[in-house]
Design a protein around this motif. Sequence first.
Motif, PDB file in Angstrom:
ATOM      1  N   VAL A 192       8.078  13.975   7.138  1.00  0.00           N
ATOM      2  CA  VAL A 192       8.625  12.632   7.383  1.00  0.00           C
ATOM      3  C   VAL A 192       7.548  11.689   7.900  1.00  0.00           C
ATOM      4  O   VAL A 192       7.451  10.526   7.482  1.00  0.00           O
ATOM      5  CB  VAL A 192       9.805  12.725   8.363  1.00  0.00           C
ATOM      6  N   LEU A 193       6.684  12.195   8.821  1.00  0.00           N
ATOM      7  CA  LEU A 193       5.606  11.361   9.342  1.00  0.00           C
ATOM      8  C   LEU A 193       4.621  10.971   8.249  1.00  0.00           C
ATOM      9  O   LEU A 193       4.175   9.810   8.178  1.00  0.00           O
ATOM     10  CB  LEU A 193       4.883  12.103  10.472  1.00  0.00           C
ATOM     11  N   LEU A 194       4.254  11.927   7.384  1.00  0.00           N
ATOM     12  CA  LEU A 194       3.346  11.604   6.284  1.00  0.00           C
ATOM     13  C   LEU A 194       3.971  10.603   5.323  1.00  0.00           C
ATOM     14  O   LEU A 194       3.303   9.668   4.840  1.00  0.00           O
ATOM     15  CB  LEU A 194       2.962  12.885   5.536  1.00  0.00           C
ATOM     16  N   PHE A 195       5.268  10.789   5.043  1.00  0.00           N
ATOM     17  CA  PHE A 195       5.959   9.841   4.160  1.00  0.00           C
ATOM     18  C   PHE A 195       5.993   8.439   4.774  1.00  0.00           C
ATOM     19  O   PHE A 195       5.732   7.435   4.084  1.00  0.00           O
ATOM     20  CB  PHE A 195       7.382  10.348   3.894  1.00  0.00           C
ATOM     21  N   ALA A 196       6.276   8.362   6.073  1.00  0.00           N
ATOM     22  CA  ALA A 196       6.289   7.059   6.740  1.00  0.00           C
ATOM     23  C   ALA A 196       4.901   6.427   6.760  1.00  0.00           C
ATOM     24  O   ALA A 196       4.754   5.208   6.587  1.00  0.00           O
ATOM     25  CB  ALA A 196       6.822   7.220   8.169  1.00  0.00           C
ATOM     26  N   LEU A 197       3.867   7.260   6.950  1.00  0.00           N
ATOM     27  CA  LEU A 197       2.507   6.735   6.950  1.00  0.00           C
ATOM     28  C   LEU A 197       2.134   6.162   5.584  1.00  0.00           C
ATOM     29  O   LEU A 197       1.552   5.073   5.474  1.00  0.00           O
ATOM     30  CB  LEU A 197       1.531   7.853   7.343  1.00  0.00           C
ATOM     31  N   VAL A 198       2.481   6.880   4.526  1.00  0.00           N
ATOM     32  CA  VAL A 198       2.173   6.394   3.174  1.00  0.00           C
ATOM     33  C   VAL A 198       2.938   5.100   2.881  1.00  0.00           C
ATOM     34  O   VAL A 198       2.377   4.134   2.330  1.00  0.00           O
ATOM     35  CB  VAL A 198       2.493   7.488   2.135  1.00  0.00           C
ATOM     36  N   ILE A 199       4.209   5.078   3.237  1.00  0.00           N
ATOM     37  CA  ILE A 199       5.004   3.853   3.014  1.00  0.00           C
ATOM     38  C   ILE A 199       4.423   2.682   3.798  1.00  0.00           C
ATOM     39  O   ILE A 199       4.320   1.552   3.297  1.00  0.00           O
ATOM     40  CB  ILE A 199       6.472   4.098   3.397  1.00  0.00           C
ATOM     41  N   GLY A 200       4.021   2.953   5.051  1.00  0.00           N
ATOM     42  CA  GLY A 200       3.421   1.885   5.848  1.00  0.00           C
ATOM     43  C   GLY A 200       2.134   1.349   5.237  1.00  0.00           C
ATOM     44  O   GLY A 200       1.898   0.137   5.200  1.00  0.00           O
ATOM     45  N   LEU A 201       1.290   2.261   4.752  1.00  0.00           N
ATOM     46  CA  LEU A 201       0.051   1.825   4.102  1.00  0.00           C
ATOM     47  C   LEU A 201       0.342   1.007   2.850  1.00  0.00           C
ATOM     48  O   LEU A 201      -0.308  -0.015   2.594  1.00  0.00           O
ATOM     49  CB  LEU A 201      -0.804   3.050   3.740  1.00  0.00           C
ATOM     50  N   VAL A 202       1.330   1.443   2.062  1.00  0.00           N
ATOM     51  CA  VAL A 202       1.684   0.687   0.852  1.00  0.00           C
ATOM     52  C   VAL A 202       2.184  -0.702   1.206  1.00  0.00           C
ATOM     53  O   VAL A 202       1.821  -1.706   0.578  1.00  0.00           O
ATOM     54  CB  VAL A 202       2.731   1.466   0.022  1.00  0.00           C
ATOM     55  N   VAL A 203       3.013  -0.789   2.242  1.00  0.00           N
ATOM     56  CA  VAL A 203       3.539  -2.099   2.648  1.00  0.00           C
ATOM     57  C   VAL A 203       2.425  -3.006   3.152  1.00  0.00           C
ATOM     58  O   VAL A 203       2.356  -4.196   2.808  1.00  0.00           O
ATOM     59  CB  VAL A 203       4.629  -1.910   3.726  1.00  0.00           C
ATOM     60  N   VAL A 204       1.524  -2.444   3.972  1.00  0.00           N
ATOM     61  CA  VAL A 204       0.423  -3.259   4.500  1.00  0.00           C
ATOM     62  C   VAL A 204      -0.480  -3.756   3.376  1.00  0.00           C
ATOM     63  O   VAL A 204      -0.840  -4.947   3.313  1.00  0.00           O
ATOM     64  CB  VAL A 204      -0.379  -2.446   5.540  1.00  0.00           C
ATOM     65  N   VAL A 205      -0.856  -2.853   2.475  1.00  0.00           N
ATOM     66  CA  VAL A 205      -1.711  -3.263   1.354  1.00  0.00           C
ATOM     67  C   VAL A 205      -1.005  -4.271   0.462  1.00  0.00           C
ATOM     68  O   VAL A 205      -1.609  -5.250  -0.005  1.00  0.00           O
ATOM     69  CB  VAL A 205      -2.158  -2.023   0.549  1.00  0.00           C
ATOM     70  N   GLY A 206       0.286  -4.057   0.223  1.00  0.00           N
ATOM     71  CA  GLY A 206       1.031  -5.012  -0.592  1.00  0.00           C
ATOM     72  C   GLY A 206       1.098  -6.388   0.044  1.00  0.00           C
ATOM     73  O   GLY A 206       0.961  -7.409  -0.634  1.00  0.00           O
ATOM     74  N   ASN A 207       1.315  -6.434   1.358  1.00  0.00           N
ATOM     75  CA  ASN A 207       1.333  -7.727   2.049  1.00  0.00           C
ATOM     76  C   ASN A 207      -0.023  -8.414   1.993  1.00  0.00           C
ATOM     77  O   ASN A 207      -0.110  -9.634   1.801  1.00  0.00           O
ATOM     78  CB  ASN A 207       1.768  -7.532   3.501  1.00  0.00           C
ATOM     79  N   MET A 208      -1.088  -7.637   2.158  1.00  0.00           N
ATOM     80  CA  MET A 208      -2.424  -8.229   2.081  1.00  0.00           C
ATOM     81  C   MET A 208      -2.696  -8.804   0.694  1.00  0.00           C
ATOM     82  O   MET A 208      -3.208  -9.929   0.559  1.00  0.00           O
ATOM     83  CB  MET A 208      -3.479  -7.173   2.430  1.00  0.00           C
ATOM     84  N   LEU A 209      -2.318  -8.051  -0.345  1.00  0.00           N
ATOM     85  CA  LEU A 209      -2.522  -8.553  -1.705  1.00  0.00           C
ATOM     86  C   LEU A 209      -1.656  -9.773  -1.979  1.00  0.00           C
ATOM     87  O   LEU A 209      -2.088 -10.719  -2.654  1.00  0.00           O
ATOM     88  CB  LEU A 209      -2.224  -7.447  -2.718  1.00  0.00           C
TER      89      LEU A 209
END
Length: 326
Positions: free
Chosen positions: A17-34
């Motif tokens: 669950v922690l790894l899944f949340a970390l990946v989702i968080g990274l995707v959201v952050v990168v998506g917001n930056m783009l």
Amino acid sequence: MLELIANNFVLRLVLSVLLFALVIGLVVVVGNMLAHRRARLARLEEIETPTRVAGMTGGTIRSQQNDGAWARLAAAVEKAGLDLSDTRQERLSNWLRSAGYTSPAAPRIFTLIRLILIFLVPLTYLAVDYWTGEPPSFLRAYIVCAILAVLGLYLPNLFVQAKVDRRREEIRQGFPDCLELLIVCVESGLGLEAAMDRVGREMVRSHPRIAELLSLTTLQLRAGSSRDEAFRKLGQAADIEEVRSFTTLLIQSDKLGTSVTQTLRVYAEEMRERRRLRAEERAHRLPVLISIPLVVCMLPTMIGVLMLPAVIRLIRDVIPMMFSGG
């Protein structure tokens, strides 16, 4: 620690669950930056567009950097001793300007690209042929490389001519709308220079080519050029008969003192009629153009469908009867 995690189901679930949340968080952050980056780039492009139409006829900053890189390369080649000037330099410059290449180094860059393609296209063929199979024979390599060199010589001409035709067609299609807006502005009390400036700013998105021409003409008038000179340059820059006739009418109207509004109205009606006739001409050409795929694709199929039963009957009945009777 790893053995404990591997043997404990709860720890494995928590870690997953922690790894899944970390990946989702990274995707959201990168998506917001783009997304923020795209929004900033779009905003900068919106701010840059009127400035480019008003004075930066060479395009965006990136295209100017590319043009500068090509110009530096052409200058380095000429400095090495290879002359890139053309015998018909003025004609070539006007042709490239009609395609939208207004840089002073455009003719030399065009000649350099042609020279590069003369060698690049045959070398690419030889490299691919040597890499994928057996080396070709000398005669085959010579003939194919000669054909590809001629093709590389004329490919830039075809590309530039396509851009010239597309630019002329865009100007020809949008010019009646430009005249209508000019009539509205002149009838509302604006002078011809102010009307052209207003129409140029209004048509930036709908017809950027015409907006660029009008903005350049307005800048020339503000810089001190006479109306005759500015309008003649407008006709030369557009390089289509409709705009040249329009500028001639404006020059004559200015010299004779006739009403500019009436001149614009008469010519706008003529331009609308020409556009309607061009549309009718294209519509009348459609049956002829459609008949070609009909004849090539459908006629053989129809003939096959109609003749197939007779052919089958001939093979089954008539031919055996002929041989049995003999």
